[in-house]
Structures are given as C-alpha cells and as structure tokens.
Enzyme design. Structure first.
Site, PDB file in Angstrom:
ATOM      1  N   SER A   8       0.876  -1.118  -0.133  1.00  0.00           N
ATOM      2  CA  SER A   8      -0.045   0.000   0.042  1.00  0.00           C
ATOM      3  C   SER A   8       0.910   1.192  -0.015  1.00  0.00           C
ATOM      4  CB  SER A   8      -0.938  -0.011   1.248  1.00  0.00           C
ATOM      5  OG  SER A   8      -1.307   1.335   1.398  1.00  0.00           O
ATOM      6  N   HIS A  33      -1.122  -1.204  -4.133  1.00  0.00           N
ATOM      7  CA  HIS A  33      -2.476  -0.904  -3.701  1.00  0.00           C
ATOM      8  C   HIS A  33      -2.491   0.488  -3.341  1.00  0.00           C
ATOM      9  CE1 HIS A  33      -5.910  -2.039  -1.240  1.00  0.00           C
ATOM     10  NE2 HIS A  33      -5.677  -1.272  -0.202  1.00  0.00           N
ATOM     11  N   ASP A  35      -4.653   3.544  -1.747  1.00  0.00           N
ATOM     12  CA  ASP A  35      -5.717   3.979  -0.557  1.00  0.00           C
ATOM     13  C   ASP A  35      -6.047   5.344  -1.005  1.00  0.00           C
ATOM     14  OD1 ASP A  35      -3.862   1.904   1.700  1.00  0.00           O
ATOM     15  OD2 ASP A  35      -5.973   1.666   0.954  1.00  0.00           O
ATOM     16  N   MET A  37      -8.594   8.068   0.091  1.00  0.00           N
ATOM     17  CA  MET A  37      -9.407   8.352   1.209  1.00  0.00           C
ATOM     18  C   MET A  37     -10.024   9.865   1.064  1.00  0.00           C
ATOM     19  SD  MET A  37      -7.244   7.086   4.306  1.00  0.00           S
ATOM     20  CE  MET A  37      -6.209   5.375   4.135  1.00  0.00           C
ATOM     21  N   HIS A  66      -8.263   1.272  -4.026  1.00  0.00           N
ATOM     22  CA  HIS A  66      -9.125   1.003  -2.980  1.00  0.00           C
ATOM     23  C   HIS A  66      -9.876   2.250  -2.760  1.00  0.00           C
ATOM     24  CE1 HIS A  66      -9.216  -0.109   1.621  1.00  0.00           C
ATOM     25  NE2 HIS A  66     -10.596  -0.032   0.950  1.00  0.00           N
ATOM     26  N   MET A  68     -11.926   4.418  -0.379  1.00  0.00           N
ATOM     27  CA  MET A  68     -12.552   4.662   0.704  1.00  0.00           C
ATOM     28  C   MET A  68     -13.478   6.016   0.674  1.00  0.00           C
ATOM     29  SD  MET A  68      -9.524   3.048   3.088  1.00  0.00           S
ATOM     30  CE  MET A  68      -8.294   3.265   1.784  1.00  0.00           C
ATOM     31  N   MET A 142     -11.357  -6.066   5.011  1.00  0.00           N
ATOM     32  CA  MET A 142     -10.612  -5.276   5.949  1.00  0.00           C
ATOM     33  C   MET A 142     -10.239  -5.855   7.226  1.00  0.00           C
ATOM     34  SD  MET A 142      -9.953  -2.564   4.130  1.00  0.00           S
ATOM     35  CE  MET A 142      -9.260  -1.590   5.231  1.00  0.00           C
ATOM     36  N   ASP A 181      -6.723  -6.753   3.828  1.00  0.00           N
ATOM     37  CA  ASP A 181      -6.004  -5.418   3.963  1.00  0.00           C
ATOM     38  C   ASP A 181      -5.847  -4.821   5.335  1.00  0.00           C
ATOM     39  OD1 ASP A 181      -6.854  -2.239   2.249  1.00  0.00           O
ATOM     40  OD2 ASP A 181      -5.169  -2.882   3.548  1.00  0.00           O
TER      41      ASP A 181
HETATM   42  C1  DX5 Z   1      -6.331   1.435   5.530  1.00  0.00           C
HETATM   43  C2  DX5 Z   1      -6.044   0.784   4.322  1.00  0.00           C
HETATM   44  C3  DX5 Z   1      -4.810  -0.189   4.110  1.00  0.00           C
HETATM   45  C4  DX5 Z   1      -3.391   0.163   4.865  1.00  0.00           C
HETATM   46  C5  DX5 Z   1      -2.568  -0.891   5.001  1.00  0.00           C
HETATM   47  O1  DX5 Z   1      -7.475   2.152   5.505  1.00  0.00           O
HETATM   48  O2  DX5 Z   1      -7.052   0.652   3.379  1.00  0.00           O
HETATM   49  O3  DX5 Z   1      -4.294  -0.445   2.912  1.00  0.00           O
HETATM   50  O4  DX5 Z   1      -2.848   1.508   4.524  1.00  0.00           O
HETATM   51  O5  DX5 Z   1      -1.581  -0.544   5.929  1.00  0.00           O
HETATM   52  P1  DX5 Z   1      -0.753  -1.537   7.058  1.00  0.00           P
HETATM   53  O6  DX5 Z   1      -0.344  -2.700   6.108  1.00  0.00           O
HETATM   54  O7  DX5 Z   1       0.242  -0.741   7.543  1.00  0.00           O
HETATM   55  O8  DX5 Z   1      -1.839  -1.868   7.813  1.00  0.00           O
HETATM   56 ZN    ZN Z   2      -6.259  -0.452   1.413  1.00  0.00          ZN
END
Ligand code: DX5
Ligand code: ZN
Length: 222
Positions: A8, A33, A35, A37, A66, A68, A142, A181
């Site tokens: 990620s 990956h 992320d 947000m 991903h 969010m 998750m 994840d």
């Molecule tokens: C959290 C993300 C994850 C996160 C994973 O909201 O969706 O992808 O970045 O990071 P680690 O592996 O450090 O938990």
């Molecule tokens: Zn993620």
C-alpha cells in the site's frame, strides 16, 4: 493458488511517490495498492485520481485502487481514465445510498473495462456481499478499520476469509481473488493465506522493511 502481494502506497513518502512505486516493482510486488480516502467516509484525506494517473506510466504492475470514499460511483470514471486496473468499493459507502448502489457501481466499473471488487469492514458480515460475488473479480476483507496504516490485525476477520473462499468455491469461482488489507505482517501472513486469502495488502510492514524484496518474499509465505 498464486499468492499476490500488494504493497500500500499509503505508507510511502508522498513527495517521493514515483521512486517508491518503482522500488516496489523492483522488489517483486505483484500489485500497487492505492488507498484513496476522502475525509468523509474515513477521517483522513490521501489522494485522488491524479496520483493514480501520475504513477500509471511508472509501473507495469496492476494498480489496485481501494476507494474509501462516499458516493464511489461518481468517481469511477476518473479512476478508470487514470489507469486503474481494479477498483474496489466499500459495501458500507454503497448501502447508505440504496440497496442497488453497490451492484450499479460494480457494473459501472466493469462497463469501463476495469476489474471490480467489493469491500467489507471488520464489523460487516461477508454474507452482505455474497449477492455480488458473481460480479466481482476480487473481494477485499478489511482486517483493520479503514483510515490508517500501521494498525494491528483484527484476528476475528480470519474466519471471514475462510467463509469468503468457501462461498467463492460454492458459486464456481474457486480461484477468485480474496484480498486482506490491514495489519498484515510476516508473523500473521501464513495464517491469513491458510484461511483462504491469496492477495495480501501490506503498507507499514513493507515500507518499514530493511530489505523490501525479502519482506515481500516472506509475506508470500516462502
Ligand atoms: C487502511 C488501508 C490499508 C492500509 C494498510 O485504511 O486501506 O491499505 O494502508 O496498511 P498496513 O499494512 O500498515 O496496515
Ligand atoms: Zn487499502
């Protein structure tokens, strides 16, 4: 089944994102990956389609986006145009809009030639997305509550992984990608794979590693 590691980039230094992505590819990652947000579905804001567009030409690896975010359907075209290879959207963000919004969003992703997936948070039963398993290229479970890297794996998610794999088998998709994840480490990756996951996201474990290639290899369980 092939085990895929999807580091990620949430854990990367955003001012050096290009170098980070190239290093991940060189270190043997299978996917990147991303992320996304929005500061509403989850508290932090990270980046949008522009980041995906900028990293796209830097790597041949699939970009695993991903989302969010609230109202994900309104954003799909931006990420598809930016070069996303797979886009996953949260059951929770869709269910608050309507019963059909998740299915509509997954269909929108597919209509743009991009793979799609549904995501459930640790407290959401995986059965809630069984109705769209047939539409999904991947499901994402998750193992932390979304928003932050570096959290601890929630062990109660492990049986959900087995349920997801079992249901995929029961509908004739035994090799469907099941992604986990959050809080994935060298210490728990074997248990996660044994439960039935074949795509592991890892942010802090990879970015805190002294040797990224070794860590990625160890996360594959080899
Ligand atoms: C959290 C993300 C994850 C996160 C994973 O909201 O969706 O992808 O970045 O990071 P680690 O592996 O450090 O938990
Ligand atoms: Zn993620």
């Amino acid at each position: 089944m092939e085990i895929k590691i999807a580091p990620s980039i949430l854990s990367a230094d955003f001012s050096e994102m290009g170098a980070a992505v190239k290093k991940l590819e060189k270190s043997g990652a299978d996917m990147i990956h991303c992320d996304v947000m929005d500061g509403s579905f989850v508290a932090p804001i990270t980046f949008g389609a522009q980041m995906v567009k900028n990293v796209r030409p830097l790597t041949k690896l699939p970009l695993d986006v991903h989302l969010m975010i609230e109202h994900p359907k309104s954003q799909i075209k931006f990420f598809a145009d930016a070069g996303a290879d797979i886009i996953t959207v949260h059951y929770g963000a869709c269910a608050k809009i309507s019963q059909t919004y998740l299915r509509e969003t997954l269909e929108e992703i597919k209509s743009l030639g991009v793979k799609c997936g549904a995501v459930v948070n640790p407290d959401v039963p995986v059965e809630n997305i069984f109705p769209v398993f047939g539409l999904c290229n991947m499901v994402l479970l998750m193992s932390v509550f979304p928003g932050y890297g570096g959290q601890k794996y929630i062990a109660e998610v492990t049986p959900k992984i087995a349920k997801a794999r079992e249901y995929a088998r029961s509908i004739g998709k035994p090799d469907m990608d099941v992604e986990v994840d959050g809080g994935v480490t060298e210490a728990n990756c074997a248990e996660i794979i044994k439960a039935g996951a074949n795509v592991l996201v890892a942010g802090s474990t990879v970015f805190n590693s002294l040797d990224t290639s070794v860590t990625i290899r160890r996360l594959r369980g080899i």
